[in-house]
Scaffold this motif. Structure first.
Motif, PDB file in Angstrom:
ATOM      1  N   LEU A  67       0.830  -1.210   0.000  1.00  0.00           N
ATOM      2  CA  LEU A  67       0.000   0.000   0.000  1.00  0.00           C
ATOM      3  C   LEU A  67       0.862   1.258   0.000  1.00  0.00           C
ATOM      4  CD1 LEU A  67      -2.837  -1.025   2.490  1.00  0.00           C
ATOM      5  CD2 LEU A  67      -3.024  -0.732   0.009  1.00  0.00           C
ATOM      6  N   THR A  68       1.978   1.214   0.726  1.00  0.00           N
ATOM      7  CA  THR A  68       2.891   2.361   0.752  1.00  0.00           C
ATOM      8  C   THR A  68       3.493   2.609  -0.627  1.00  0.00           C
ATOM      9  OG1 THR A  68       3.441   1.861   3.065  1.00  0.00           O
ATOM     10  CG2 THR A  68       4.915   3.340   1.881  1.00  0.00           C
ATOM     11  N   ILE A  69       3.948   1.534  -1.272  1.00  0.00           N
ATOM     12  CA  ILE A  69       4.503   1.666  -2.625  1.00  0.00           C
ATOM     13  C   ILE A  69       3.424   2.143  -3.595  1.00  0.00           C
ATOM     14  CG2 ILE A  69       5.523   0.390  -4.548  1.00  0.00           C
ATOM     15  CD1 ILE A  69       6.883  -1.418  -2.500  1.00  0.00           C
ATOM     16  N   SER A  70       2.202   1.609  -3.448  1.00  0.00           N
ATOM     17  CA  SER A  70       1.095   2.001  -4.325  1.00  0.00           C
ATOM     18  C   SER A  70       0.798   3.490  -4.213  1.00  0.00           C
ATOM     19  CB  SER A  70      -0.163   1.202  -3.976  1.00  0.00           C
ATOM     20  OG  SER A  70       0.050  -0.185  -4.116  1.00  0.00           O
ATOM     21  N   ALA A  71       0.797   4.002  -2.977  1.00  0.00           N
ATOM     22  CA  ALA A  71       0.516   5.419  -2.772  1.00  0.00           C
ATOM     23  C   ALA A  71       1.570   6.274  -3.468  1.00  0.00           C
ATOM     24  CB  ALA A  71       0.477   5.727  -1.273  1.00  0.00           C
ATOM     25  N   PHE A  72       2.817   5.843  -3.410  1.00  0.00           N
ATOM     26  CA  PHE A  72       3.899   6.592  -4.065  1.00  0.00           C
ATOM     27  C   PHE A  72       3.729   6.566  -5.579  1.00  0.00           C
ATOM     28  CE2 PHE A  72       8.003   7.214  -5.992  1.00  0.00           C
ATOM     29  CZ  PHE A  72       8.614   8.181  -5.209  1.00  0.00           C
ATOM     30  N   ILE A  73       3.481   5.381  -6.119  1.00  0.00           N
ATOM     31  CA  ILE A  73       3.404   5.220  -7.575  1.00  0.00           C
ATOM     32  C   ILE A  73       2.184   5.931  -8.153  1.00  0.00           C
ATOM     33  CG2 ILE A  73       2.908   3.503  -9.363  1.00  0.00           C
ATOM     34  CD1 ILE A  73       4.966   1.748  -8.180  1.00  0.00           C
ATOM     35  N   VAL A  74       1.014   5.723  -7.537  1.00  0.00           N
ATOM     36  CA  VAL A  74      -0.205   6.349  -8.046  1.00  0.00           C
ATOM     37  C   VAL A  74      -0.160   7.857  -7.815  1.00  0.00           C
ATOM     38  CG1 VAL A  74      -2.713   6.452  -7.821  1.00  0.00           C
ATOM     39  CG2 VAL A  74      -1.539   4.241  -7.740  1.00  0.00           C
ATOM     40  N   GLY A  75       0.334   8.269  -6.633  1.00  0.00           N
ATOM     41  CA  GLY A  75       0.409   9.694  -6.329  1.00  0.00           C
ATOM     42  C   GLY A  75       1.349  10.439  -7.264  1.00  0.00           C
ATOM     43  N   ALA A  76       2.436   9.788  -7.651  1.00  0.00           N
ATOM     44  CA  ALA A  76       3.397  10.423  -8.552  1.00  0.00           C
ATOM     45  C   ALA A  76       3.014  10.245 -10.013  1.00  0.00           C
ATOM     46  CB  ALA A  76       4.799   9.847  -8.312  1.00  0.00           C
ATOM     47  N   GLY A  77       1.950   9.481 -10.266  1.00  0.00           N
ATOM     48  CA  GLY A  77       1.508   9.266 -11.642  1.00  0.00           C
ATOM     49  C   GLY A  77       2.479   8.441 -12.464  1.00  0.00           C
ATOM     50  N   ILE A  78       3.134   7.481 -11.826  1.00  0.00           N
ATOM     51  CA  ILE A  78       4.114   6.638 -12.518  1.00  0.00           C
ATOM     52  C   ILE A  78       3.378   5.485 -13.195  1.00  0.00           C
ATOM     53  CG2 ILE A  78       6.123   5.139 -12.235  1.00  0.00           C
ATOM     54  CD1 ILE A  78       6.917   6.832  -9.822  1.00  0.00           C
ATOM     55  N   ALA A  79       3.391   5.479 -14.507  1.00  0.00           N
ATOM     56  CA  ALA A  79       2.698   4.434 -15.274  1.00  0.00           C
ATOM     57  C   ALA A  79       3.673   3.320 -15.634  1.00  0.00           C
ATOM     58  CB  ALA A  79       2.087   5.024 -16.534  1.00  0.00           C
ATOM     59  N   ILE A  80       3.221   2.094 -15.469  1.00  0.00           N
ATOM     60  CA  ILE A  80       4.032   0.917 -15.788  1.00  0.00           C
ATOM     61  C   ILE A  80       3.419   0.226 -17.011  1.00  0.00           C
ATOM     62  CG2 ILE A  80       4.939  -1.269 -14.932  1.00  0.00           C
ATOM     63  CD1 ILE A  80       5.970   1.158 -13.406  1.00  0.00           C
ATOM     64  N   PRO A  81       4.188  -0.008 -18.061  1.00  0.00           N
ATOM     65  CA  PRO A  81       3.625  -0.647 -19.263  1.00  0.00           C
ATOM     66  C   PRO A  81       3.147  -2.060 -18.974  1.00  0.00           C
ATOM     67  CG  PRO A  81       6.002  -0.557 -19.397  1.00  0.00           C
ATOM     68  CD  PRO A  81       5.622   0.273 -18.206  1.00  0.00           C
ATOM     69  N   PHE A  82       2.065  -2.441 -19.610  1.00  0.00           N
ATOM     70  CA  PHE A  82       1.509  -3.767 -19.375  1.00  0.00           C
ATOM     71  C   PHE A  82       2.471  -4.868 -19.821  1.00  0.00           C
ATOM     72  CE2 PHE A  82      -1.465  -7.323 -20.218  1.00  0.00           C
ATOM     73  CZ  PHE A  82      -1.986  -7.426 -18.944  1.00  0.00           C
ATOM     74  N   ALA A  83       3.292  -4.570 -20.831  1.00  0.00           N
ATOM     75  CA  ALA A  83       4.291  -5.548 -21.273  1.00  0.00           C
ATOM     76  C   ALA A  83       5.257  -5.889 -20.148  1.00  0.00           C
ATOM     77  CB  ALA A  83       5.057  -5.006 -22.480  1.00  0.00           C
ATOM     78  N   ALA A  84       5.607  -4.890 -19.315  1.00  0.00           N
ATOM     79  CA  ALA A  84       6.499  -5.133 -18.186  1.00  0.00           C
ATOM     80  C   ALA A  84       5.832  -6.031 -17.154  1.00  0.00           C
ATOM     81  CB  ALA A  84       6.905  -3.808 -17.548  1.00  0.00           C
ATOM     82  N   VAL A  85       4.540  -5.800 -16.920  1.00  0.00           N
ATOM     83  CA  VAL A  85       3.799  -6.643 -15.975  1.00  0.00           C
ATOM     84  C   VAL A  85       3.794  -8.092 -16.449  1.00  0.00           C
ATOM     85  CG1 VAL A  85       1.542  -7.050 -14.922  1.00  0.00           C
ATOM     86  CG2 VAL A  85       2.368  -4.712 -15.232  1.00  0.00           C
ATOM     87  N   LEU A  86       3.604  -8.296 -17.750  1.00  0.00           N
ATOM     88  CA  LEU A  86       3.607  -9.650 -18.304  1.00  0.00           C
ATOM     89  C   LEU A  86       4.958 -10.329 -18.125  1.00  0.00           C
ATOM     90  CD1 LEU A  86       1.672  -9.058 -21.654  1.00  0.00           C
ATOM     91  CD2 LEU A  86       0.808 -10.215 -19.610  1.00  0.00           C
ATOM     92  N   LEU A  87       6.036  -9.604 -18.417  1.00  0.00           N
ATOM     93  CA  LEU A  87       7.370 -10.205 -18.315  1.00  0.00           C
ATOM     94  C   LEU A  87       7.755 -10.469 -16.864  1.00  0.00           C
ATOM     95  CD1 LEU A  87       9.382  -8.264 -21.051  1.00  0.00           C
ATOM     96  CD2 LEU A  87       8.712 -10.672 -21.057  1.00  0.00           C
ATOM     97  N   ILE A  88       7.430  -9.546 -15.972  1.00  0.00           N
ATOM     98  CA  ILE A  88       7.720  -9.777 -14.548  1.00  0.00           C
ATOM     99  C   ILE A  88       6.973 -11.005 -14.058  1.00  0.00           C
ATOM    100  CG2 ILE A  88       7.447  -8.853 -12.209  1.00  0.00           C
ATOM    101  CD1 ILE A  88       7.772  -6.039 -13.453  1.00  0.00           C
ATOM    102  N   GLY A  89       5.712 -11.133 -14.474  1.00  0.00           N
ATOM    103  CA  GLY A  89       4.928 -12.300 -14.080  1.00  0.00           C
ATOM    104  C   GLY A  89       5.512 -13.588 -14.619  1.00  0.00           C
ATOM    105  N   ALA A  90       5.995 -13.565 -15.863  1.00  0.00           N
ATOM    106  CA  ALA A  90       6.566 -14.776 -16.460  1.00  0.00           C
ATOM    107  C   ALA A  90       7.847 -15.195 -15.747  1.00  0.00           C
ATOM    108  CB  ALA A  90       6.837 -14.536 -17.945  1.00  0.00           C
ATOM    109  N   VAL A  91       8.718 -14.216 -15.467  1.00  0.00           N
ATOM    110  CA  VAL A  91       9.976 -14.527 -14.763  1.00  0.00           C
ATOM    111  C   VAL A  91       9.683 -15.044 -13.359  1.00  0.00           C
ATOM    112  CG1 VAL A  91      12.098 -13.543 -13.816  1.00  0.00           C
ATOM    113  CG2 VAL A  91      11.324 -12.872 -16.101  1.00  0.00           C
ATOM    114  N   THR A  92       8.765 -14.374 -12.663  1.00  0.00           N
ATOM    115  CA  THR A  92       8.416 -14.793 -11.302  1.00  0.00           C
ATOM    116  C   THR A  92       7.826 -16.195 -11.292  1.00  0.00           C
ATOM    117  OG1 THR A  92       7.968 -12.481 -10.700  1.00  0.00           O
ATOM    118  CG2 THR A  92       7.094 -14.182  -9.249  1.00  0.00           C
TER     119      THR A  92
END
Length: 397
Positions: A67-92
């Motif tokens: 939740l702390t990280i989420s508040a920072f990311i959403v508050g700062a408007g930091i967008a993460i590409p969906f392709a990155a989410v897919l690759l992180i999920g695959a590696v994990t």
């Protein structure tokens, strides 16, 4: 606007239960618990914590950090590409299937996805549903991913400092001289659920039903992604809580340094590569340095001339209720000096209704602990200690 955000948060949280890694982390934590109990029973004929212990550690603190990280990311408007989410999920998912706990550190999962993304950016692979997510990438997304990695690394350090010190697992080994010695092992996985802002255009082509909302001229989706932090560490030369707090502090410092470098990436995108490389190389250096220092130290949990070295305490046992801790030495039981399990048991039989212990704490100071004994209490008070050669060998069969 507030109602929109609350509704998006609610929908994003619900989608967490659709993520396969959410269930994968639970299965891995359960497997780690079962494996630990089997090994402890092999060494001591009894387990320390129950098999659900790792499951209980999986989420509580991770939710707060997420939740702390989420508040920072959403508050700062930091967008993460969906392709990155897919690759992180695959590696994990790969490391979860292979049970590689150590490689679940964010530096390795997010770092590997980062460099895979650099290779994949701009490639037209014509992959059904997700191909467009990779072909539309540009260099602006890399600083955001580096910042996310830095924040997760800081969170990992906090988890190590605050949670890994709980319930470290005692273990018996042979030293190079063939003596039976004790060590403590931590094999733990934590889940860190984080709300991410995903550009709406990236997710709409293959999930058109996914809810989106507008901020200014741009559209976004709010998605909860379960990230992992894993730790596999063996401790032999220090008290577990001392070694793990040092390790956690170093990981936090690494995360802060990475964050500082990653922030510069918004002005000079190429610096983002330096930030991620710093996190990956730095995390490995921390692990290897800790391991080499441990190997050069004498075994902390070994047989002592002044009493029985406690390597572990069974929760809920008389020893736990008397406040005994790993690393302390039981010098006398009911006034009689003890040096092994046979003498401990004999001294307890001198007064079956009550026991009084003389204990040397981890600072070498003498303190006394006493308690009434009841029917059904553990015959050795629930103390796990470095056992003699004969008992350890029979337990290892």
């Amino acid at each position: 606007m507030t109602q929109i955000w609350l509704w998006e948060l609610l929908k994003g949280t619900g989608k967490l239960f659709l993520h396969p890694l959410f269930y994968g982390f639970f299965l891995m934590a359960a497997a780690l618990g079962v494996s630990r109990v089997k090994r402890e029973r092999k060494n001591f004929h009894v387990r320390a914590e129950d098999a659900y212990f790792e499951l209980r550690q999986l989420l509580p603190l991770g939710i707060l950090i997420g939740l702390t990280i989420s508040a920072f990311i959403v508050g700062a408007g930091i967008a993460i590409p969906f392709a990155a989410v897919l690759l992180i999920g695959a590696v994990t998912l790969l490391w979860v299937v292979l049970m590689q706990v150590k490689l679940l550190a964010p530096a390795y999962t997010v770092g590997a996805a980062f460099f895979l993304l650099i290779f994949a950016a701009g490639q037209d692979w014509n992959i059904p549903f997700i191909g467009e997510s990779f072909s539309s990438l540009d260099e602006k997304i890399f600083p955001s991913l580096a910042v996310l990695l830095a924040l997760l690394t800081i969170g990992e350090g906090v988890l190590i400092k605050r949670n890994a010190v709980k319930g470290t697992s005692p273990k018996l080994e042979k030293s190079k001289r063939g003596q039976t010695v004790g060590v403590h092992e931590v094999r733990r996985i934590w889940m860190i659920p984080v709300f991410l802002l995903i550009p709406g255009a990236a997710i709409e082509p293959f999930l058109p039903w996914w809810p989106v909302f507008s901020l200014g001229e741009h559209t976004f989706s709010l998605l909860v992604v379960p990230f992992a932090a894993g730790l596999h560490q063996q401790i032999q030369g220090l008290l577990p809580k001392v070694a793990l707090r040092r390790l956690g502090s170093r990981v936090v410092v690494l995360g802060v340094l990475t964050l500082a470098v990653a922030a510069a990436g918004y002005w000079y995108p190429i610096v983002s590569i330096t930030a991620v490389a710093l996190a990956m190389v730095g995390r490995e250096i921390i692990t290897q340095t800790q391991r080499m220092k441990e190997e050069n130290l004498p075994f902390y949990f070994s047989k002592k001339n002044d009493g029985i070295m406690i390597i572990g305490i069974i929760p809920g046992s008389p020893a736990a209720k008397m406040g005994l801790q790993a690393g302390e030495i039981v010098a006398k039981v009911n006034g009689k000096a003890v040096h092994d399990e046979a003498q401990l048991y004999e001294a307890l039989q001198r007064n079956s209704a009550h026991c009084k212990l003389e204990v040397l704490d981890t600072a070498g100071q003498v303190r006394f602990a006493q308690r009434a004994l009841y029917e059904g209490d553990h015959h050795e008070l629930g103390i796990l200690f470095v056992q003699d050669e004969k008992k350890w060998s029979s337990a290892a069969v």
